[in-house]
Write an enzyme that holds these catalytic residues in place. Structure first.
Site, PDB file in Angstrom:
ATOM      1  N   SER A 125       0.797  -1.226   0.000  1.00 11.50           N
ATOM      2  CA  SER A 125       0.000   0.000   0.000  1.00 11.50           C
ATOM      3  C   SER A 125       0.829   1.276   0.000  1.00 11.50           C
ATOM      4  O   SER A 125       0.305   2.344  -0.307  1.00 11.50           O
ATOM      5  CB  SER A 125      -0.936   0.025   1.213  1.00 11.50           C
ATOM      6  N   HIS A 186      -0.907   6.291   8.299  1.00 11.58           N
ATOM      7  CA  HIS A 186      -0.769   4.974   7.692  1.00 11.58           C
ATOM      8  C   HIS A 186      -0.292   5.142   6.255  1.00 11.58           C
ATOM      9  O   HIS A 186      -0.158   6.256   5.742  1.00 11.58           O
ATOM     10  CB  HIS A 186      -2.101   4.223   7.768  1.00 11.58           C
ATOM     11  N   HIS A 355      -6.922  -9.151   5.172  1.00 10.21           N
ATOM     12  CA  HIS A 355      -5.703  -9.713   5.768  1.00 10.21           C
ATOM     13  C   HIS A 355      -6.041 -10.694   6.894  1.00 10.21           C
ATOM     14  O   HIS A 355      -5.346 -11.695   7.079  1.00 10.21           O
ATOM     15  CB  HIS A 355      -4.814  -8.599   6.326  1.00 10.21           C
ATOM     16  N   ASP A 392      -5.721   0.401  -4.323  1.00  9.04           N
ATOM     17  CA  ASP A 392      -4.268   0.362  -4.443  1.00  9.04           C
ATOM     18  C   ASP A 392      -3.791  -0.995  -4.943  1.00  9.04           C
ATOM     19  O   ASP A 392      -2.819  -1.105  -5.682  1.00  9.04           O
ATOM     20  CB  ASP A 392      -3.593   0.733  -3.121  1.00  9.04           C
ATOM     21  N   HIS A 393      -4.521  -2.041  -4.542  1.00  6.92           N
ATOM     22  CA  HIS A 393      -4.165  -3.411  -4.918  1.00  6.92           C
ATOM     23  C   HIS A 393      -5.361  -4.302  -4.611  1.00  6.92           C
ATOM     24  O   HIS A 393      -6.354  -3.861  -4.040  1.00  6.92           O
ATOM     25  CB  HIS A 393      -2.934  -3.890  -4.126  1.00  6.92           C
ATOM     26  N   HIS A 468      -1.836  -9.718  -0.298  1.00  7.50           N
ATOM     27  CA  HIS A 468      -2.410  -8.962  -1.407  1.00  7.50           C
ATOM     28  C   HIS A 468      -2.468  -9.830  -2.655  1.00  7.50           C
ATOM     29  O   HIS A 468      -1.763 -10.839  -2.767  1.00  7.50           O
ATOM     30  CB  HIS A 468      -1.561  -7.730  -1.701  1.00  7.50           C
TER      31      HIS A 468
END
Length: 538
Positions: A125, A186, A355, A392-393, A468
């Site tokens: 990220s 973050h 996750h 982002d992914h 990811h």
């Protein structure tokens, strides 16, 4: 005729019996489980023709100047997550779900974004945030620096800094804001303002002593020092702003929420003192947030948790603001600027849910972000506001198993495995913490609460944390110059398009200004520009 022998105490046989009964009941209803109108070809033809007419209107492109820019970033929101969130949104409204439209589905232009980092096939990220905010691809784990910087090596920072579209907007006189459900320092938000070779240097308390001594700054400090007076900052991360061992205002007895700063600085107090002669306000709970009158406040710092904000399913609706509530106030504050604004909004905990293998948490986070997208659309205009929604992914998340129409997205597939004769959920992960073997065999999910908020869906490979995914992600766009987001693009293309639409950063040569009104046209002036010129000449 069907004959089923049920063996008492045999869970597999009982599960098979229940599934067979469900199938028999399904067939016994005498009609498919979908609306009667869908049996008529006229229904589908009419819908398609209506869609076609709408598509034809897009040939008249919106080439206005974007006064405002909004980027909604669903962290980890791959295409399977978008589809599953769409179904969930519909099912929460009592529909079967598949035919539902997300707010982002209504955007007229869609592209694909290639997410790899310069040194990683499957991205993280931080490197991706540098791409879609700074316009430059970078190494994994680094924010706001080029690929010449090496993760965790402080001495590779200087000279390799790259600036973000948030800074370009601020330098153009626009108001700017950051809203996130994670910590404000973050990976995603930090690339908007920080230059750091390690995404985990949240405060100096998380930095190696040699990096601090070498002059590298922690990310929390950079939030307040790099770009003066960011107008709106909302999210979590409170503990990184306070001196080490200072108790938290909300959890005074919990040491894990104590301040982390070794330098003894109180960044919130410093911000408050610096902004005392401006219309500025610091808030730390929902009650304070909702009491803010946007007409009387120009700057707001909202830190609602020591770490990340709670999942939306676990949020205390009395004390914790939703993403939608934060976004609405942010826009109402930012839009007062006659020059417009740039706003970064992150639905950051989609990623965390995946996750942890907790698909229900992740998908409800995605639905809440979509709700925020809808609210933003109601209080802005497509004529002067470019809105982009992307990720982002992706993640190692998917769903399948030939589920019937309207099957609960968190439910079982309508069959048993033809290998181990056990049921399985439609949602599965390629890897992650949901891998469980009992007596050498795959766990029987029918014995579990597989629709629970924190159920960890089964995975093929055991990992403490799911990873990811590496596939392309979707980019949804509406508003001025949204048509420039089409086809398949490198992820770092996104801020260049947004800057072009708003005539900021390096993208100004194509902009013509008459009497303060900007319009975009590389060849011919738009109608708005002609009207403005007419007013000046007449």
């Amino acid at each position: 005729m069907w004959y089923v022998t049920v063996v008492p105490g045999n869970t597999t046989t009982m599960t098979f019996f229940l599934i067979i009964c469900s199938c028999l009941a399904w067939g016994g209803l005498g009609k498919p489980q979908f609306p009667d109108q869908e049996k008529d070809p006229l229904f589908w033809n009419t819908w398609a023709q209506h869609t076609l007419k709408n598509a034809l209107t897009l040939q008249k492109l919106n080439q206005n100047t974007a006064k405002n820019l909004i980027l909604f970033l669903g962290d980890g929101m791959g295409i399977p997550t978008v589809t599953a969130a769409r179904i969930l949104k519909g099912q929460l409204s009592g529909q079967s779900g598949e035919e539902t439209q997300l707010e982002m589905d209504k955007f007229p232009f869609v592209a694909l974004s290639k997410t790899y980092n310069t040194n990683a096939q499957v991205a993280d990220s931080a490197g991706t945030a540098t791409a879609y905010l700074c316009g430059v691809k970078a190494n994994e784990g680094t924010v706001g620096v080029s690929a010449a910087a090496v993760r965790s090596q402080c001495n590779t920072t200087q000279g390799n800094e790259v600036t973000s579209i948030l800074k370009w907007a601020k330098e153009a006189g626009k108001s700017v804001g950051i809203v996130t459900t994670t910590r404000v320092n973050h990976a995603t938000p930090s690339a908007a303002y920080a230059h750091c070779v390690d995404r985990d240097w949240f405060s100096d308390g998380e930095m190696p002593a040699e990096a601090v001594q070498a002059g590298c700054k922690d990310i929390a400090r950079q939030l307040f020092e790099n770009i003066p007076n960011i107008d709106v900052i909302m999210g979590g991360g409170r503990k990184y702003m306070f001196p080490k061992n200072q108790s938290d205002v909300e959890y005074p007895g919990d040491k894990k929420h104590f301040g982390t700063r070794k330098d003894g600085r109180n960044l919130v107090e410093e911000w408050t003192n610096r902004m005392k002669n401006k219309k500025a306000q610091y808030v730390w709970n929902k009650r304070e947030l909702l009491s803010v009158n946007p007409n009387n406040v120009d700057y707001i710092l909202g830190l609602f948790e020591p770490g990340d904000l709670p999942y939306n399913l676990e949020r205390n609706t009395e004390t914790d603001p939703s993403l939608t509530e934060m976004v609405e106030l942010a826009i109402k504050i930012l839009r007062k600027n006659p020059r417009g604004f740039y706003l970064l909004v992150e639905g950051g905990r989609i990623d965390h849910g995946h996750h942890e293998g907790k698909a229900k948490q992740a998908l409800h986070e995605a639905v809440e972000m979509d709700r925020a997208i809808g609210r933003a659309g109601l209080i802005t205009s497509i004529y002067d506001t470019m809105t982009v929604v992307t990720a982002d992914h992706s993640h190692m998340f998917n769903f399948g198993g030939y589920t019937p129409r309207g099957n609960t997205i968190f439910g079982l597939a309508p069959m048993l495995s033809d290998v181990d004769q056990k049921p399985f959920t439609a949602i599965l992960y390629g890897n992650g913490p949901g891998f469980k073997v009992i007596n050498g065999l795959r766990e029987n999910v029918s014995t579990l609460d597989y629709q629970g908020n924190n159920y960890q869906a089964q995975s093929a490979v055991p990992l403490r944390m799911e990873t990811h995914g590496g596939e392309d992600v979707a980019v949804f766009a509406k508003g001025p110059m949204a048509h420039l987001l089409h086809g398949v693009h490198e992820q770092n293309y996104i801020p260049h398009v947004m800057a072009y639409a708003a005539c900021i950063g390096q993208n100004r040569d194509h902009c013509m200004s008459f009497g303060g009104a900007s319009s975009l046209s590389p060849a011919l002036p738009s109608l708005a520009a002609l009207l403005t010129l007419t007013r000046l000449l007449c």
